[in-house]
Design an enzyme around this catalytic site. Structure first.
Site, PDB file in Angstrom:
ATOM      1  N   LYS A   1     -37.726 -15.702 -22.691  1.00 53.55           N
ATOM      2  CA  LYS A   1     -37.546 -17.050 -22.152  1.00 53.55           C
ATOM      3  C   LYS A   1     -36.405 -17.118 -21.131  1.00 53.55           C
ATOM      4  CE  LYS A   1     -34.560 -18.802 -25.898  1.00 53.55           C
ATOM      5  NZ  LYS A   1     -33.362 -19.072 -25.086  1.00 53.55           N
ATOM      6  N   ASP A   2     -35.515 -16.109 -21.130  1.00 58.17           N
ATOM      7  CA  ASP A   2     -34.406 -16.078 -20.172  1.00 58.17           C
ATOM      8  C   ASP A   2     -34.759 -15.366 -18.874  1.00 58.17           C
ATOM      9  OD1 ASP A   2     -32.789 -17.397 -21.975  1.00 58.17           O
ATOM     10  OD2 ASP A   2     -31.882 -15.567 -22.766  1.00 58.17           O
TER      11      ASP A   2
ATOM     12  N   ARG B   1     -23.208 -24.650 -25.726  1.00 60.85           N
ATOM     13  CA  ARG B   1     -23.533 -23.301 -25.297  1.00 60.85           C
ATOM     14  C   ARG B   1     -22.767 -22.296 -26.143  1.00 60.85           C
ATOM     15  NH1 ARG B   1     -22.864 -21.630 -19.717  1.00 60.85           N
ATOM     16  NH2 ARG B   1     -23.989 -19.859 -20.582  1.00 60.85           N
TER      17      ARG B   1
ATOM     18  N   CYS C   1     -33.782 -24.234 -14.590  1.00 62.42           N
ATOM     19  CA  CYS C   1     -32.939 -24.893 -15.591  1.00 62.42           C
ATOM     20  C   CYS C   1     -32.670 -26.358 -15.271  1.00 62.42           C
ATOM     21  CB  CYS C   1     -31.605 -24.156 -15.715  1.00 62.42           C
ATOM     22  SG  CYS C   1     -31.741 -22.600 -16.631  1.00 62.42           S
TER      23      CYS C   1
ATOM     24  N   ARG D   1     -22.441 -21.514 -32.059  1.00 57.12           N
ATOM     25  CA  ARG D   1     -23.055 -22.845 -32.164  1.00 57.12           C
ATOM     26  C   ARG D   1     -23.067 -23.327 -33.611  1.00 57.12           C
ATOM     27  NH1 ARG D   1     -28.015 -22.827 -27.702  1.00 57.12           N
ATOM     28  NH2 ARG D   1     -27.062 -21.316 -26.294  1.00 57.12           N
TER      29      ARG D   1
ATOM     30  N   ARG E   1     -34.903 -29.247 -21.764  1.00 58.45           N
ATOM     31  CA  ARG E   1     -36.203 -29.362 -22.424  1.00 58.45           C
ATOM     32  C   ARG E   1     -36.049 -29.979 -23.805  1.00 58.45           C
ATOM     33  NH1 ARG E   1     -38.107 -26.435 -26.384  1.00 58.45           N
ATOM     34  NH2 ARG E   1     -36.442 -24.895 -26.176  1.00 58.45           N
ATOM     35  N   ARG E   2     -35.081 -29.493 -24.565  1.00 50.05           N
ATOM     36  CA  ARG E   2     -34.853 -30.041 -25.897  1.00 50.05           C
ATOM     37  C   ARG E   2     -34.314 -31.465 -25.818  1.00 50.05           C
ATOM     38  NH1 ARG E   2     -32.201 -24.300 -27.728  1.00 50.05           N
ATOM     39  NH2 ARG E   2     -34.125 -23.309 -28.487  1.00 50.05           N
TER      40      ARG E   2
END
Length: 305
Positions: free
Chosen positions: A81-82, A147, A240, A153, A129-130
């Protein structure tokens, strides 16, 4: 090739993924010596600003690609995904490993589900997105940038800075932290990032030795599904700055792809879904992108740009 050097980020999750690829390679090639080359990327170093402000997810790849260019490493392992939708010239995708759980995880010390959070609760995530999907479900919530690596986190959550955070299920489970998952946010109601849960291995274009070694690791099913998701994202010129989500699954009837473009400020979501043959994932991705545009996605894409 008797020795293969793997460039990887230094986070615990990145090292787990690199070790996983190394183990798979050792199983496939018994006489192969493998060395990990850990390094820090700009994406790891700059944690006080959202990725969109400092260059996007490609910042997690640059140093690893330079190491391959300079022949200090032969391949690089990434969370798929990155990986930008188009690789830099001179590089190729050598393998996409079998996908883990693609869902997002709702993580909270005191609440089982998203709908149990108190009014106005703070939820940690830097993903637009979230944030867009959170606002669509609970406009009262307060998404706050978060981040850092997975353990960082979780530590901020446990210190009381947030009522909940949203992370990828795959990352938590790979680190043995699956017990922290309160609820899985699953497709098609909640959509992940394109290729979330999959591991990609990058190499130099034209490096036939590396490509031959990586071939046994490639999972055809995951490759097809992620190709559809990434083709949709590419057709939308996603980055992004734009909340874009995609999830593809394969059945005996072919591929089904769900796509979403959102607005992180107000929770507006535009959705589309289509089906197509398994041997045409890119065409399916382009079709879902076109459907999203027909339903008004260009307004959100233009606003983000």
């Amino acid at each position: 090739m008797k020795k293969l050097r793997i460039a990887t980020r230094q986070s615990a999750l990145a090292l787990w993924q690199a070790e996983h690829v190394a183990a798979r390679l050792r199983t496939a090639h018994r006489d192969l010596t493998i060395e990990l080359v850990p390094m820090t990327t700009r994406g790891d170093q700059i944690l006080d600003r959202p990725l969109a402000q400092i260059g996007g997810k490609g910042l997690f790849l640059k140093e690893l690609e330079v190491a391959m260019q300079e022949h200090r490493a032969d391949i690089a392992v990434h969370s798929f995904k990155d990986v930008p939708m188009e690789l830099e010239p001179g590089f190729a995708l050598g393998a996409v490993l079998e996908r883990a759980d693609a869902a997002d995880a709702f993580v909270s010390p005191h609440h089982e589900r998203l709908d149990e959070l108190p009014h106005g609760a703070c939820v940690g995530t830097s993903s637009l997105r979230r944030q867009a999907q959170l606002r669509a479900l609970r406009p009262d919530l307060c998404p706050i940038d978060l981040r850092g690596n997975v353990n960082t986190r979780l530590a901020k959550l446990d210190a009381g800075h947030y009522a909940a955070i949203v992370l990828a299920c795959a990352g938590l489970e790979r680190l043995g932290l699956g017990s922290r998952i309160r609820t899985r946010l699953t497709a098609p109601h909640w959509l992940p990032a394109a290729a979330q849960g999959a591991i990609a291995v990058e190499c130099r274009a034209g490096d036939t030795d590396a490509l031959d070694l990586l071939r046994p690791l490639d999972d055809a099913h995951t490759h097809r599904c992620t190709a559809a998701e990434r083709a949709m994202n590419l057709a939308l010129h996603g980055n992004c700055d734009v909340p874009i989500a995609a999830y593809c699954m394969e059945t005996e009837a072919g591929l089904s792809l769900w796509g979403l473009v959102g607005d992180a400020t107000n929770g507006r979501l535009i959705r589309a879904q289509a089906q197509g043959p398994s041997d045409q994932p890119q065409a399916l991705g382009q079709r879902v992108a076109a459907l999203l545009r027909e339903r008004g996605a260009d307004e959100l894409l233009g606003r983000a740009g």
